[in-house]
Design a protein around this motif. Structure first.
Motif, PDB file in Angstrom:
ATOM      1  N   VAL A  77       8.773   7.321   2.708  1.00 44.24           N
ATOM      2  CA  VAL A  77       7.674   6.876   3.576  1.00 44.24           C
ATOM      3  C   VAL A  77       6.354   7.160   2.857  1.00 44.24           C
ATOM      4  N   ALA A  78       5.570   6.104   2.636  1.00 39.59           N
ATOM      5  CA  ALA A  78       4.302   6.252   1.896  1.00 39.59           C
ATOM      6  C   ALA A  78       3.256   5.366   2.560  1.00 39.59           C
ATOM      7  N   THR A  79       3.040   5.620   3.855  1.00 39.96           N
ATOM      8  CA  THR A  79       2.196   4.706   4.641  1.00 39.96           C
ATOM      9  C   THR A  79       0.706   5.067   4.612  1.00 39.96           C
ATOM     10  N   GLY A  80       0.320   6.058   3.814  1.00 37.82           N
ATOM     11  CA  GLY A  80      -1.103   6.348   3.619  1.00 37.82           C
ATOM     12  C   GLY A  80      -1.788   6.859   4.872  1.00 37.82           C
ATOM     13  N   SER A  81      -3.092   6.582   4.958  1.00 36.16           N
ATOM     14  CA  SER A  81      -3.883   7.084   6.082  1.00 36.16           C
ATOM     15  C   SER A  81      -4.679   5.934   6.696  1.00 36.16           C
ATOM     16  N   VAL A  82      -5.322   6.205   7.813  1.00 38.21           N
ATOM     17  CA  VAL A  82      -6.179   5.190   8.454  1.00 38.21           C
ATOM     18  C   VAL A  82      -7.579   5.772   8.638  1.00 38.21           C
ATOM     19  N   ASN A  83      -8.526   4.894   8.963  1.00 30.99           N
ATOM     20  CA  ASN A  83      -9.916   5.328   9.145  1.00 30.99           C
ATOM     21  C   ASN A  83      -9.999   6.357  10.278  1.00 30.99           C
TER      22      ASN A  83
END
Ligand SMILES: Cc1cc2nc3c(=O)[nH]c(=O)nc-3n(C[C@H](O)[C@H](O)[C@H](O)COP(=O)(O)OP(=O)(O)OC[C@H]3O[C@@H](n4cnc5c(N)ncnc54)[C@H](O)[C@@H]3O)c2cc1C
Length: 409
Positions: A104-110
């Motif tokens: 899982v490599a879904t990063g981040s959000v604002n």
């Protein structure tokens, strides 16, 4: 458990810095790898702020994800994942993709920290498209003689870099007024060295104000209200408040509650499922205070893929050792800083280093296939360094204006 005769199936959710580096590490001859991502392009985020001034175009910062993944011999599925069990991923289109191991490599959000009106009235800058929106708004305002008050909320690295690009393009236009706002009482408060002083030194004679040590309570179409009761009129408000966990982590039950980063051990295995690894911005490895940075995501991608190989081969997994690399922070054409662990360097010529990192980064993701490819990339680097950085050193008469290199401690 993994004693199947066919190739083991590895699914990677999120094809950003971490996910694509993991995919590169896993050889198609040994693993059946599928990368899932809803967006057709990988974007070179560390340079997207340059779109705001126009020194870079969106196309220079985007690469076709499907081509990159297929070049590795893997499959690409352009969908958003919305659920996860220990055996398959559920996609928005209803499809299920089975796996033996999942990364899982879904990063981040604002992160707007729940500030009222921030999502509606402040412009985020987390993608090429969002930076293009900002560039268009500023350009449109520059065509009018009406005063335009521009505010950047967030005086961390991304906010300062964006502010530098705004000044690069618009500081000589008399209709613009600029403010940077942050709850910390100095700019780049997480960086060593007195970078706050260095930046303010460059803006002394410009129409720039700083609203530091102030918490934003609300953003509306007219401007910003602070928790201390004061207010600021703003026509264009940029939001660069930081990163929040991607909601997918909670949807996939990889956290105890929404709004948390996924806890993993030093091998990146999730606490909940041994065949699920979490990497990049999304992960919070136990005992490591890692900043949300592309270079960590890249290293995590490689390390996690090696652990996936070990798990599938029945071998013991290895703990990750984070590397420490200096970070280059640009302030438009006014200055560039190289930030180390406990000191920083300031020099206009470091800008070329950021360009080199950008080109080498693109090569690393899409290695040149032949001599012609390589020459093309070198040509792009040369043009880009010239366009982005030579205006500050050329013509020769401007040479004196180049900030002198210094150590800031
Ligand atoms: C403006 C900006 C400037 C930055 N500057 C720097 C810098 O100078 N130096 C530096 O080291 N770092 C910088 N960073 C941080 C760096 O970009 C991140 O740390 C890095 O991108 C993290 O990599 P990642 O793979 O974890 O996430 P990302 O690269 O964000 O990739 C996550 C991927 O997951 C996909 N995804 C999300 N949800 C789903 C889902 N449900 N299903 C499938 N796919 C999904 C997304 O589409 C995306 O492609 C910057 C970031 C920003 C936003």
């Amino acid at each position: 458990m993994f004693g199947m005769s066919k190739k083991p199936r590895v699914v990677i959710i999120g094809g950003g810095f971490a996910g694509l580096n993991a995919a590169q590490q896993l050889k198609a001859s040994r693993y059946d790898v599928t990368v899932i991502d809803p967006s057709p392009h990988i974007e070179w985020l560390p340079n997207i702020h340059e779109i705001i001034s126009g020194v870079k175009k969106g196309d220079e910062l985007r690469m076709n994800r499907s081509i990159l993944v297929r070049r590795l011999g893997h499959s690409f599925v352009m969908q958003r994942a919305h659920g996860l069990t220990s055996q398959f991923v559920e996609l928005d289109n209803g499809q299920r993709i089975a796996f033996d191991v999942c990364i899982v490599a879904t990063g981040s959000v604002n992160n707007t920290f729940g500030v009222a009106g921030a999502d509606q009235h402040a412009l985020p800058m987390k993608s090429v498209e969002q930076c293009q929106v900002i560039a268009r708004r500023l350009h449109r305002a520059s065509l009018s003689h009406r005063t335009c008050r521009v505010t950047v909320v967030g005086g961390g690295i991304e906010g300062v870099e964006a502010f530098g690009e705004i000044l690069r393009a618009y500081r000589h236009r008399p209709q613009f007024e600029f403010t940077v706002v942050d709850s910390a009482d100095r700019l780049l408060s997480h960086c060593p060295g007195n970078l706050d002083g260095a930046i303010r030194g460059h803006t002394d004679r410009l129409r720039v104000e700083y609203g530091l040590g102030k918490e934003v309570e609300e953003v509306d179409a007219e401007g910003i209200c602070f928790t201390d009761g004061s207010a600021l009129e703003s026509d264009i408000t940029l939001w660069s408040g930081g990163a929040a966990p991607n909601p997918f982590l909670a949807q996939a039950h990889l956290t105890d509650a929404p709004g948390q980063w996924a806890d993993v051990n030093g091998t990146f295995q999730s606490r909940q499922r041994e065949n699920v690894f979490i990497i990049g911005d999304a992960a919070q490895p136990q005992g490591m205070a890692l900043s949300k940075q592309a270079f960590h995501a890249i290293d995590m991608g490689k390390a996690a893929a090696q652990n996936v190989e070990r798990l599938l081969a029945g071998k013991a997994l290895r703990d990750f050792t984070p590397s420490s690399k200096p970070q280059v922070v640009t302030f438009g054409d006014l200055d560039t800083f190289m930030v180390f662990r406990d000191f920083a360097l300031s020099s206009g010529v470091l800008g070329a280093a950021k360009e080199a990192i950008y080109t080498l980064g693109l090569w690393q993701l899409a290695p040149p296939k032949n001599g012609k490819d390589l020459l093309h990339s070198l040509d792009l680097l040369q043009k880009s360094v010239r366009r982005v950085y030579l205006p500050t050193v050329n013509p020769l008469a401007l040479l004196d204006k180049l900030p002198k290199s210094k150590v800031l401690s």
